[in-house]
Motif scaffolding. Structure first.
Motif, PDB file in Angstrom:
ATOM      1  N   LYS A  64      -6.291  13.618  -4.118  1.00  0.00           N
ATOM      2  CA  LYS A  64      -5.128  12.741  -4.321  1.00  0.00           C
ATOM      3  C   LYS A  64      -5.526  11.271  -4.482  1.00  0.00           C
ATOM      4  O   LYS A  64      -4.839  10.512  -5.152  1.00  0.00           O
ATOM      5  N   LEU A  65      -6.624  10.907  -3.819  1.00  0.00           N
ATOM      6  CA  LEU A  65      -7.068   9.514  -3.938  1.00  0.00           C
ATOM      7  C   LEU A  65      -7.852   9.290  -5.235  1.00  0.00           C
ATOM      8  O   LEU A  65      -8.284   8.178  -5.528  1.00  0.00           O
ATOM      9  N   GLY A  66      -8.052  10.363  -5.983  1.00  0.00           N
ATOM     10  CA  GLY A  66      -8.754  10.247  -7.267  1.00  0.00           C
ATOM     11  C   GLY A  66     -10.243  10.006  -7.114  1.00  0.00           C
ATOM     12  O   GLY A  66     -10.886   9.419  -7.986  1.00  0.00           O
ATOM     13  N   LYS A  67     -10.802  10.484  -5.991  1.00  0.00           N
ATOM     14  CA  LYS A  67     -12.232  10.243  -5.764  1.00  0.00           C
ATOM     15  C   LYS A  67     -13.097  11.432  -6.170  1.00  0.00           C
ATOM     16  O   LYS A  67     -14.307  11.404  -6.019  1.00  0.00           O
ATOM     17  N   TYR A  68     -12.460  12.482  -6.641  1.00  0.00           N
ATOM     18  CA  TYR A  68     -13.226  13.686  -6.977  1.00  0.00           C
ATOM     19  C   TYR A  68     -13.837  13.546  -8.375  1.00  0.00           C
ATOM     20  O   TYR A  68     -13.139  13.221  -9.323  1.00  0.00           O
TER      21      TYR A  68
ATOM     22  N   VAL B  36      -0.029   9.162  -2.444  1.00  0.00           N
ATOM     23  CA  VAL B  36      -0.920   8.007  -2.543  1.00  0.00           C
ATOM     24  C   VAL B  36      -0.231   6.943  -3.394  1.00  0.00           C
ATOM     25  O   VAL B  36       0.220   7.219  -4.501  1.00  0.00           O
ATOM     26  N   ILE B  37      -0.132   5.777  -2.799  1.00  0.00           N
ATOM     27  CA  ILE B  37       0.549   4.688  -3.509  1.00  0.00           C
ATOM     28  C   ILE B  37      -0.493   3.701  -4.020  1.00  0.00           C
ATOM     29  O   ILE B  37      -1.329   3.219  -3.250  1.00  0.00           O
ATOM     30  N   ASP B  38      -0.461   3.472  -5.307  1.00  0.00           N
ATOM     31  CA  ASP B  38      -1.382   2.498  -5.915  1.00  0.00           C
ATOM     32  C   ASP B  38      -0.748   1.122  -5.885  1.00  0.00           C
ATOM     33  O   ASP B  38       0.392   0.942  -6.299  1.00  0.00           O
ATOM     34  N   MET B  42      -5.674  -1.373  -4.834  1.00  0.00           N
ATOM     35  CA  MET B  42      -5.741  -0.665  -3.556  1.00  0.00           C
ATOM     36  C   MET B  42      -4.953   0.632  -3.611  1.00  0.00           C
ATOM     37  O   MET B  42      -4.010   0.771  -4.386  1.00  0.00           O
ATOM     38  N   LYS B  43      -5.359   1.576  -2.752  1.00  0.00           N
ATOM     39  CA  LYS B  43      -4.633   2.847  -2.649  1.00  0.00           C
ATOM     40  C   LYS B  43      -4.173   3.022  -1.215  1.00  0.00           C
ATOM     41  O   LYS B  43      -4.948   2.867  -0.282  1.00  0.00           O
ATOM     42  N   PHE B  44      -2.909   3.336  -1.037  1.00  0.00           N
ATOM     43  CA  PHE B  44      -2.373   3.567   0.307  1.00  0.00           C
ATOM     44  C   PHE B  44      -1.924   5.009   0.424  1.00  0.00           C
ATOM     45  O   PHE B  44      -1.329   5.558  -0.486  1.00  0.00           O
TER      46      PHE B  44
END
Lengths: 194, 49
Positions: A64-68, B36-38, B42-44
């Motif tokens: 979800k954080l787009g780190k993959y 996830v909020i951009d 930053m990402k929250f």
């Protein structure tokens, strides 16, 4: 490797784009393999559940954080996360021994009786007696310092005040006392261990 | 007495080695709740129940 109709990479992509069903498919597809892997290391159902859960929490957050960024290698990546969490689990276990009631467990295997048994107590008494006799053989000035330091637990400052010599002299006498004791012990092959 | 000596084989155990439905459901719900909020660079993370 099984040939799935929809590849893992596609499902991962769909999931990143917001398709929650893709995650469900991925979990269903790999849960047995990942869970078995974890269980084969920890041999505990509850711990395996916890590690499996933590593994996928990590997977979900990373995606979800787009780190993959390991497309096409979803399963090895998840297995590596699980493997690292298994290692973490054992590290934690080392710091804090755990009580496990599996029927064969004996509490005495982790809690030892601090008291010595009869045989060890006798050996300990003998060792202490031998040591006392050896100390008697030391020159008077060295014996005095060693007894004050080891048996009366006095500091070198206190020894210095009591004997009227400098701290350095007291330290030197202690040093020679120990050297002489070691010499006598080695020369006569005396065993002073319990 | 027999039950004291009986232990299911590793193979049998491994066949049913899957996480419980509760665990899987928890993960699916966690995934749905996590957003996830951009914001700028930053990402929250936010857990919405």
């Amino acid at each position: 490797m099984k040939d799935y109709t929809i590849k893992d990479a596609v499902l991962v992509n769909n999931y990143i784009k917001g398709d929650e069903n893709a995650l469900s498919t991925l979990i269903e597809r790999h849960k047995q393999r990942i869970y078995s892997f974890i269980y084969s290391k920890v041999f505990d159902r509850d711990v395996s559940e916890d590690i499996f859960q933590d593994t996928f929490i990590k997977v979900i957050r990373t995606l979800k954080l787009g780190k993959y960024n390991e497309e096409g290698k979803f399963l090895p990546w998840v297995m590596r996360i699980a493997h690292n969490l298994v290692i973490d689990h054992f590290r934690k276990g080392n710091r804090m021994p755990k009580f496990e009631d599996n029927g064969e467990f004996s509490i005495f295997s982790i809690i030892s009786d601090g008291d010595l048994n009869a045989e060890k107590r006798i050996i300990k008494d003998q060792v202490e007696e031998d040591l006392r006799n050896l100390i008697q053989e030391l020159p008077e000035d060295q014996k005095e310092v060693l007894v004050m330091r080891m048996y009366r637990d006095m500091s070198f400052k206190e020894i210095s005040d009591k004997t009227g010599v400098s701290i350095n002299t007291a330290l030197g006498r202690m040093r020679y006392a120990l050297i002489n004791l070691r010499k006598v012990i080695e020369k006569n092959n005396i065993v002073l261990t319990n | 007495m027999a039950k004291f000596y009986f232990k299911s084989s590793r193979k049998e155990e491994q066949q049913q080695l899957v996480p419980t439905k509760t665990t899987v459901d928890f993960l699916l719900n966690y995934s749905k709740a996590l957003s996830v909020i951009d914001y700028k660079n930053m990402k929250f993370e936010a857990l919405l129940n």
